[in-house]
Design a protein around this motif. Structure first.
Motif, short mmCIF file in Angstrom:
data_model
loop_
_atom_site.label_atom_id
_atom_site.label_comp_id
_atom_site.label_asym_id
_atom_site.label_seq_id
_atom_site.Cartn_x
_atom_site.Cartn_y
_atom_site.Cartn_z
N ILE A 257 0.83 -1.20 0.00
CA ILE A 257 0.00 0.00 0.00
C ILE A 257 0.87 1.25 0.00
O ILE A 257 0.63 2.21 -0.75
N SER A 258 1.90 1.25 0.84
CA SER A 258 2.81 2.40 0.88
C SER A 258 3.49 2.62 -0.47
O SER A 258 3.57 3.75 -0.97
N ASN A 259 3.98 1.54 -1.09
CA ASN A 259 4.63 1.65 -2.39
C ASN A 259 3.64 2.09 -3.47
O ASN A 259 3.98 2.86 -4.37
N TYR A 260 2.42 1.59 -3.38
CA TYR A 260 1.41 1.92 -4.39
C TYR A 260 1.13 3.42 -4.40
O TYR A 260 1.09 4.06 -5.46
N VAL A 261 0.95 4.01 -3.22
CA VAL A 261 0.68 5.44 -3.14
C VAL A 261 1.90 6.24 -3.61
O VAL A 261 1.77 7.32 -4.19
N MET A 262 3.10 5.73 -3.37
CA MET A 262 4.30 6.42 -3.85
C MET A 262 4.30 6.48 -5.37
O MET A 262 4.58 7.54 -5.96
N PHE A 263 4.00 5.38 -6.05
CA PHE A 263 3.95 5.40 -7.52
C PHE A 263 2.75 6.18 -8.02
O PHE A 263 2.83 6.82 -9.07
N GLU A 264 1.66 6.15 -7.30
CA GLU A 264 0.44 6.82 -7.75
C GLU A 264 0.54 8.33 -7.61
O GLU A 264 0.25 9.08 -8.56
N LEU A 265 0.98 8.80 -6.44
CA LEU A 265 0.95 10.23 -6.14
C LEU A 265 2.34 10.83 -5.91
O LEU A 265 2.45 12.04 -5.71
N GLY A 266 3.39 10.01 -5.91
CA GLY A 266 4.73 10.52 -5.70
C GLY A 266 5.07 10.77 -4.25
O GLY A 266 6.03 11.48 -3.95
N ARG A 267 4.30 10.18 -3.32
CA ARG A 267 4.50 10.43 -1.90
C ARG A 267 5.10 9.22 -1.21
O ARG A 267 4.40 8.26 -0.91
N PRO A 268 6.42 9.20 -0.94
CA PRO A 268 6.97 8.13 -0.11
C PRO A 268 6.44 8.24 1.32
O PRO A 268 6.28 9.35 1.84
N SER A 269 6.18 7.13 1.94
CA SER A 269 5.68 7.12 3.32
C SER A 269 6.30 5.93 4.03
O SER A 269 6.98 5.10 3.42
N HIS A 270 6.02 5.84 5.33
CA HIS A 270 6.54 4.72 6.11
C HIS A 270 5.51 4.30 7.14
O HIS A 270 4.79 5.15 7.70
N ILE A 271 5.42 2.99 7.39
CA ILE A 271 4.48 2.45 8.36
C ILE A 271 5.28 1.75 9.46
O ILE A 271 6.03 0.81 9.19
N PHE A 272 5.13 2.24 10.70
CA PHE A 272 5.82 1.69 11.86
C PHE A 272 4.92 0.69 12.59
O PHE A 272 3.69 0.83 12.57
N ASP A 273 5.55 -0.27 13.24
CA ASP A 273 4.83 -1.10 14.22
C ASP A 273 4.74 -0.27 15.49
O ASP A 273 5.74 -0.02 16.18
N LEU A 274 3.53 0.19 15.83
CA LEU A 274 3.35 1.12 16.94
C LEU A 274 3.84 0.53 18.26
O LEU A 274 4.42 1.24 19.09
N ASP A 275 3.61 -0.74 18.47
CA ASP A 275 3.96 -1.35 19.76
C ASP A 275 5.46 -1.46 19.96
O ASP A 275 5.91 -1.73 21.08
N LYS A 276 6.25 -1.28 18.90
CA LYS A 276 7.72 -1.36 19.02
C LYS A 276 8.36 0.02 19.20
O LYS A 276 9.57 0.12 19.31
#
Length: 808
Positions: A257-276
């Motif tokens: 999902i993160s990679n898809y939005v990067m290719f779609e809209l040019g927005r790199p993002s990152h998803i953290f494991d909140l509990d860590k």
């Protein structure tokens, strides 16, 4: 950047063919480097459903399948794939189908045949057999809603084309499918389908504390908490397919999902494991000695020049480049933190190369990413997470948007007359305004001027020339007239007293040297050891660790060439280089050809190693020595007289080095390589090297006509006793200083004698030098009195200058 044409046309679908669309993009500055079909051509392959699969009576690894292909009757097909089972839908090649060519380059034609006695009326296909991927572990399983009998090309959208764009760094706003679509809409006038970002329903109040301690690193940091997500969800086939066509393999649903939005809209993002995450997040510059294990498995050490995202106990991510392994999502993850930030491009540029890898995120952030839509893009990511990984218990928190240092859009003014002059074709103000408005830029018109305040996604528009480039891109480079230059061209004629660098190259080649061309970037160790330069000019962004400084000498490069050739069994190496060196010079100012604080003179250097001449019957294989290369330097400087004096150079033998001077000015050195560096390079013998100022070699006196004398020359030989330290140059200077009447034509040293034991004539520490004097006059025959007067003048001069005495 690679993407499928079908995805682009979902945002903007102009009435153009694939080739015409590619040409339009290329003529607007978005060069289409390659057009490639998604799948090779093949025919008569349809969606089939396996209704029955039984064991082949005579083969353990084969199954006899009854396949429904929408023809009313089931086809009997023998298949050996391990995943052939009842209920799945797969590609089925009918009798007469033509599959893509194999390794022999010939198409594979499907016929009715028998496998171990059982008739097979077609073939069930894997992705590899259709040349869709390299996966050959089994049949290509299709979606359960695939319509039986449908052509596989239509079902999988295989009549698609992959566009590969070669973008210049200033077109970072086109590093996404939507960004390219925005350009297509401006170029063609076709409607643009802008994406909508409806906010998702917020069902929780949790926020993660975020502090931005480095405003010069991060200007905006947005994020939200999402709890109770299913991280083991399967990525939809349509998303996997689009990512694959962008050159990105599927990993997990959240990463996809993160990679898809990067290719779609040019927005790199990152998803953290909140509990860590321990406590909150701090966006700051790294600290010396801190380390981080990255998602790619490597562990890197950071310092004060690398941005990081850290929590209360450790560094968790390389800012704008790659996340850390400690907070990576896994199958056991339940709560996540979705982050989208604006990183200043200068704070990200070059950081990836320090660790010898690059990422899609770093590629975009170092060129610039829209700082104005982090919240909207998080909404898009969140909606995809809810659609794919959501559960009935999923809790979505509010977006926390921290802004500390946002770029300010400065208005840019375009003068129409200036645009006409730069572009080189007549344009009206209306044409310029229309071109800019088609790009979605707000334009305010004045008298002969246009004023534009760039939107947040056009951070590259900063000066007037940027707007001029946008105008010509919208008009199309193919519209520019082919106007020949009108300025007069005046050839620069070199004076007769100068020669070109090419003439120096040719002279060295004639002396048996081969030219080499090396990088101006060298190892810092070379500068310390071979050039004696403790403070070399360091590069801010070296292309390699062993090319970190600018060279102040050409000798290190030549020794590297020597070592390279010796390692490949070369026995004789004669090389030279003519190139620029870089020195610190506080007196240097900024001009068209110079940089303040730095001098960039041209030099020529040479190296000789091994036998003086190539192997032949008439010459001995004598190794090259100092006097051989000294003769080459003299020939190179000829007809200028060169003076060689004992010298000292960090790269040369302390007792076998000479400084070279011309007309009283030192121009370089020649000598044997220092024994320390010879041992370090593991050389069997010492190479002879020289380095000279090129400008001194370019000067040469103009030949003057002189008639040949009709009178016989007179020769006189004299032998003088001098101290052992007297040089040949001092001897010749003393002789020619005595010629006040111009009667001395030449003087040649032809004998040197040093006694092994002292005697009544000469003492130890003295030597005898025998010189032949050639006297003559163009007007009359010399008399004995004139000859004797010149000879006595020479002896007197040598006695005064060198304390010489005539040898009896």
């Amino acid at each position: 950047m690679q993407f499928p044409e079908s995805w682009l046309r979902e945002f903007c679908n102009p009435p153009l063919s694939t080739e015409a669309l590619a040409e339009t993009l290329t003529m607007a500055g978005l060069e289409v480097e390659e057009l490639k079909p998604v799948a090779p051509p093949f025919t008569k392959i349809v969606v089939g459903e396996i209704r029955e699969a039984v064991q082949h009576p005579d083969a353990d690894r084969l199954r006899v399948c009854q396949v429904d292909v929408g023809q009313g009757t089931l086809l009997n097909i023998v298949c050996g794939a391990p995943n052939a089972r009842v209920g799945i839908k797969v590609p089925c090649a009918l009798v007469g189908a033509e599959l893509p060519p194999g390794e022999d380059g010939k198409p594979f034609l499907i016929k009715v045949g028998k496998l171990r006695g059982v008739e097979s009326q077609g073939m069930l296909c894997s992705a590899r057999e259709l040349k869709l991927s390299e996966d050959h572990g089994g049949l290509l399983e299709l979606a359960t809603d695939a319509r039986v009998g449908q052509d596989i090309r239509a079902h999988l959208n295989l009549d698609d084309t992959l566009f590969t764009l070669k973008l210049t760094p200033n077109l970072a706003h086109c590093l996404s499918v939507y960004g390219v679509a925005r350009e297509v809409a401006a170029l063609t006038g076709a409607p643009l389908k802008a994406p909508a970002f409806p906010p998702v329903a917020v069902s929780g109040a949790d926020k993660l504390p975020v502090t931005i301690s480095a405003p010069d690193l991060c200007g905006r940091f947005s994020g939200r908490i999402v709890r109770k997500v299913n991280t083991q969800a399967i990525t939809p086939a349509w998303m996997v397919d689009r990512l694959a066509r962008c050159g990105q393999r599927s990993v997990t649903a959240l990463v996809d999902i993160s990679n898809y939005v990067m290719f779609e809209l040019g927005r790199p993002s990152h998803i953290f494991d909140l509990d860590k995450i321990h406590g909150g997040l701090d966006v700051r510059w790294g600290k010396s000695g801190e380390s981080l294990k990255l998602l790619n498995g490597s562990t890197v050490t950071v310092d004060e020049k690398v941005g990081v995202i850290a929590d209360g106990s450790q560094v968790e991510s390389l800012a704008g480049i790659m996340g850390g392994d400690a907070t990576a999502v896994s199958d056991t993850t339940e709560s996540i933190y979705v982050e989208a930030a604006f990183w200043w491009p200068k704070a990200i540029a070059g950081r990836s190369r320090r660790y010898n890898f690059s990422t899609d995120a770093g590629h975009r952030f170092e060129r610039g990413v829209d700082p104005g839509q982090t919240v909207e893009h998080i909404e898009r990511i969140t909606q995809l997470i809810l659609d794919i990984c959501g559960t009935p218990d999923t809790v979505c928190g509010p977006i926390d948007d921290v802004r500390v240092s946002m770029p300010e859009a400065a208005p840019v003014t375009l003068r129409v007359a200036r645009a006409v002059k730069v572009i080189g074709m007549p344009l009206t103000q209306a044409q310029c305004a229309d071109a800019l408005r088609r790009l979605g830029l707000p334009v305010t018109e004045g008298e002969g001027t246009l004023r534009v305040t760039p939107p947040s996604y056009r951070f590259d528009l900063q000066i007037e020339e940027d707007l001029i480039e946008e105008v010509v891109r919208m008009i199309g480079y193919q519209q520019l007239p082919a106007t020949p230059p009108l300025a007069p061209i005046t050839a620069h004629v070199r004076t007769e007293a100068q020669r070109s660098g090419f003439a120096v190259r040719r002279a060295l080649a004639g002396l048996g040297y081969q030219e080499t061309i090396n990088f101006s970037f060298v190892e810092e160790r070379w500068e310390h050891e071979l050039a004696g330069n403790p403070h070399p000019i360091k590069l801010l962004n070296p292309i390699a660790s062993q090319m970190s400084v600018m060279r102040s000498s050409l000798l290190g490069s030549l020794l590297q060439v020597l070592k390279f050739n010796i390692d490949r069994k070369a026995g004789r190496v004669n090389v030279f280089e003519l190139g620029r060196v870089f020195l610190r010079d506080p007196a240097s100012l900024n001009t068209d050809t110079t940089v303040a604080g730095f001098d960039q003179p041209m030099r020529v250097a040479g190296l000789a190693y091994g036998p003086r001449e190539g192997l032949q019957w008439s010459l001995s294989d004598k190794g090259v020595d100092f006097f051989d290369v000294k003769g080459d330097v003299q020939a190179l400087l000829s007809p200028l007289p060169a003076v060689f004096m004992p010298g000292s150079h960090p790269a040369m033998h302390p007792g076998r080095c000479a400084s070279v001077a011309v007309n009283g000015h030192a121009i370089g050195f020649v000598g044997e390589l220092h024994p320390q560096w010879r041992q370090g390079y593991e050389l069997a013998q010492a190479p002879i090297i020289f380095e000279l100022d090129l400008n001194a070699l370019l000067q040469r006196p103009v030949p003057k006509f002189q008639a040949v004398s009709k009178l016989h020359p007179i020769e006189r030989d004299i032998a003088v006793i001098v101290a052992e330290g007297v040089t040949h140059a001092a001897l010749m200077a003393g002789i020619h200083a005595a010629d006040t009447q111009g009667l001395l034509k030449s003087a040649t040293l032809f004998d040197v004698y040093k006694p092994q034991h002292g005697n009544t004539v000469m003492q130890l520490g003295e030597k005898s030098l025998a010189v032949r004097l050639v006297l003559g006059s163009d007007d009359a025959t010399l008399t004995d009195e004139q000859i004797e007067a010149v000879t006595q003048a020479v002896l007197t001069s040598l006695q005064v200058r060198l304390q010489a005495r005539l040898r009896a």
